[in-house]
Design a protein around this motif. Structure first.
Motif: not given
Length: 258
Positions: A49-57, A83-97
């Motif tokens: 899969e594409d390993k590019k880090t996603l961002s909210y912008n 942990a993968h789900v957390l990592n992706w969501a953190i990269d996107i910009g979600i601050p609380c889980f």
């Protein structure tokens, strides 16, 4: 003739339950094999899969959840996949889980998820506050309460209905002692008295992993206005599955009963 018919009926009564039991075992085995093979295939696809880090912008969505709840309804938990789900969501910009599973495995083994996530975050320099409620106390796990970039709560079923019952008993005892008037009991007081996720916003998005369409006791008070989505399994989950749910959430218009 009657004796023969009686013998046939007796044998039928003995054999039929055995056949049904065998079919049940075969079905369970096939379902187990299907789910495991599906998880393996998803993990293999994730390698390419594409390993590019996603961002909210980059995603340009109208909104993101401020608090994402991850609820596993499956029998076993993969700390690395969570942990993968957390990592992706953190990269996107979600601050609380909030992390929850029906067996309480994650909360009982906090170091497992901590180490799995730490290995993925590596040198991102994020400050994480871990919330782990124990009986009679709040936030029992070490962490930074001030200036945290990410907050993660580990929950089990004692943080749901049990917490509400405990809080109701405490408020009733205060009323009996004369420390609290019944007319002063309101939504804000109950919110501040609950131990689970104290100080955190209520989840605005919940992702349930598994085939069940149930919350299994996950924070019934705090999820009154939560948007709920499902993914078949967190085992071998791909980034695209998370993105699909977040995209659907970003297009959701919450009217709050209006």
């Amino acid at each position: 003739m009657k004796a023969l018919q009686s013998c046939v009926n007796t044998i039928s009564k003995m054999i039929l339950p055995m056949i049904l039991a065998l079919l049940h075992v075969l079905f369970d085995y096939c379902l187990f094999a299907h789910l495991k093979s599906k998880a393996v295939l998803k993990r293999l696809r994730r390698l390419f899969e594409d390993k590019k880090t996603l961002s909210y912008n980059e995603l340009q969505w109208p909104k993101l959840p401020s608090h994402l709840a991850l609820v596993s309804l499956e029998e076993d938990v993969s700390y690395l996949d969570m942990a993968h789900v957390l990592n992706w969501a953190i990269d996107i910009g979600i601050p609380c889980f909030s992390l929850f599973d029906t067996q309480g495995t994650i909360k009982a083994n906090p170091r497992e998820i901590y180490q799995a996530l730490e290995g993925l975050l590596k040198d991102k320099g994020l400050k994480i506050k871990w919330h782990l409620n124990r009986e009679g106390q709040r936030n029992g796990m070490n962490g930074l309460s001030q200036g945290a970039d990410v907050q993660i709560a580990l929950l089990d079923q004692t943080d749901g209905r049990t917490d509400i019952v405990r809080t109701a008993q405490m408020l009733a005892e205060r009323c009996a002692r004369g420390d609290l008037a019944v007319q002063d009991i309101n939504e804000d007081l109950l919110d501040s008295s609950l131990q689970a996720n104290h100080g955190l916003p209520d989840p605005d998005l919940m992702i349930r992993f598994g085939s069940l369409q149930s919350n299994m006791g996950f924070l019934p008070w705090q999820t009154r206005l939560t948007e709920m989505h499902s993914i078949s399994s967190h085992h071998g989950i791909q980034q695209s599955e998370l993105v699909q749910v977040l995209r659907a959430f970003s297009k959701c218009e919450q009217r709050f009963g209006k």
